[in-house]
Enzyme design. Sequence first.
Site, PDB file in Angstrom:
ATOM      1  N   ILE A  55       0.829  -1.201   0.000  1.00 27.39           N
ATOM      2  CA  ILE A  55       0.000   0.000   0.000  1.00 27.39           C
ATOM      3  C   ILE A  55       0.866   1.254   0.000  1.00 27.39           C
ATOM      4  O   ILE A  55       0.557   2.237  -0.664  1.00 27.39           O
ATOM      5  CB  ILE A  55      -0.964  -0.005   1.213  1.00 27.39           C
ATOM      6  CG1 ILE A  55      -2.057  -1.051   1.004  1.00 27.39           C
ATOM      7  CG2 ILE A  55      -1.565   1.376   1.462  1.00 27.39           C
ATOM      8  CD1 ILE A  55      -2.894  -1.338   2.235  1.00 27.39           C
ATOM      9  N   HIS A  56       1.978   1.203   0.734  1.00 29.10           N
ATOM     10  CA  HIS A  56       2.872   2.366   0.817  1.00 29.10           C
ATOM     11  C   HIS A  56       3.812   2.480  -0.381  1.00 29.10           C
ATOM     12  O   HIS A  56       4.542   3.460  -0.491  1.00 29.10           O
ATOM     13  CB  HIS A  56       3.689   2.292   2.107  1.00 29.10           C
ATOM     14  CG  HIS A  56       2.909   2.672   3.320  1.00 29.10           C
ATOM     15  ND1 HIS A  56       2.036   1.816   3.937  1.00 29.10           N
ATOM     16  CD2 HIS A  56       2.875   3.828   4.015  1.00 29.10           C
ATOM     17  CE1 HIS A  56       1.486   2.424   4.969  1.00 29.10           C
ATOM     18  NE2 HIS A  56       1.972   3.646   5.043  1.00 29.10           N
ATOM     19  N   GLY A  58       6.967   2.261  -2.745  1.00 26.25           N
ATOM     20  CA  GLY A  58       8.395   2.344  -2.454  1.00 26.25           C
ATOM     21  C   GLY A  58       8.678   2.873  -1.062  1.00 26.25           C
ATOM     22  O   GLY A  58       9.673   2.506  -0.434  1.00 26.25           O
ATOM     23  N   GLU A  81      12.057 -19.125  16.873  1.00 25.33           N
ATOM     24  CA  GLU A  81      11.384 -20.071  17.759  1.00 25.33           C
ATOM     25  C   GLU A  81      10.582 -21.133  17.010  1.00 25.33           C
ATOM     26  O   GLU A  81       9.432 -21.406  17.314  1.00 25.33           O
ATOM     27  CB  GLU A  81      10.469 -19.327  18.738  1.00 25.33           C
ATOM     28  CG  GLU A  81      11.240 -18.449  19.711  1.00 25.33           C
ATOM     29  CD  GLU A  81      10.364 -17.917  20.809  1.00 25.33           C
ATOM     30  OE1 GLU A  81       9.416 -18.617  21.212  1.00 25.33           O
ATOM     31  OE2 GLU A  81      10.638 -16.818  21.275  1.00 25.33           O
ATOM     32  N   SER A  84       8.072 -21.962  10.293  1.00 19.93           N
ATOM     33  CA  SER A  84       6.744 -22.430   9.885  1.00 19.93           C
ATOM     34  C   SER A  84       6.793 -23.897   9.466  1.00 19.93           C
ATOM     35  O   SER A  84       5.859 -24.659   9.749  1.00 19.93           O
ATOM     36  CB  SER A  84       6.208 -21.563   8.749  1.00 19.93           C
ATOM     37  OG  SER A  84       5.931 -20.271   9.228  1.00 19.93           O
ATOM     38  N   GLU A  85       7.870 -24.294   8.827  1.00 17.28           N
ATOM     39  CA  GLU A  85       7.981 -25.698   8.410  1.00 17.28           C
ATOM     40  C   GLU A  85       8.080 -26.615   9.617  1.00 17.28           C
ATOM     41  O   GLU A  85       7.490 -27.697   9.638  1.00 17.28           O
ATOM     42  CB  GLU A  85       9.182 -25.893   7.484  1.00 17.28           C
ATOM     43  CG  GLU A  85       9.015 -25.223   6.134  1.00 17.28           C
ATOM     44  CD  GLU A  85       7.704 -25.600   5.453  1.00 17.28           C
ATOM     45  OE1 GLU A  85       7.367 -26.803   5.381  1.00 17.28           O
ATOM     46  OE2 GLU A  85       7.000 -24.685   4.992  1.00 17.28           O
TER      47      GLU A  85
END
Length: 97
Positions: A55-56, A58, A81, A84-85
């Site tokens: 949305i912003h 660059g 921690e 994801s895998e």
Amino acid sequence: MDKCSSRTELDAARLLTLRAASLKEAGRPFTREASMAKLFASEAAMRAAGKAVQIHGGNGYTRDYPVERYLRDAKLTEIGEGTSEVQRIVISREILR
């Protein structure tokens, strides 16, 4: 993903986290639920932060706006921690028990 989707995912992540915490407090097994909460929350954070940077434009990559830090922080939740895998492996093991 729009603002509504990001908010929906935030609420879902919060509920998954609360469910895992409730199980832990009750002295019940919670490994699967904790991994599910972490996996979902970290990936939802990445989607929301990525959308914010987009949305912003660059400017989203500059330190002029906090979204660049949000993206870095969200990425850290995916790799810190337990990646994801790793969370997927934990969830799979718990389901197959």
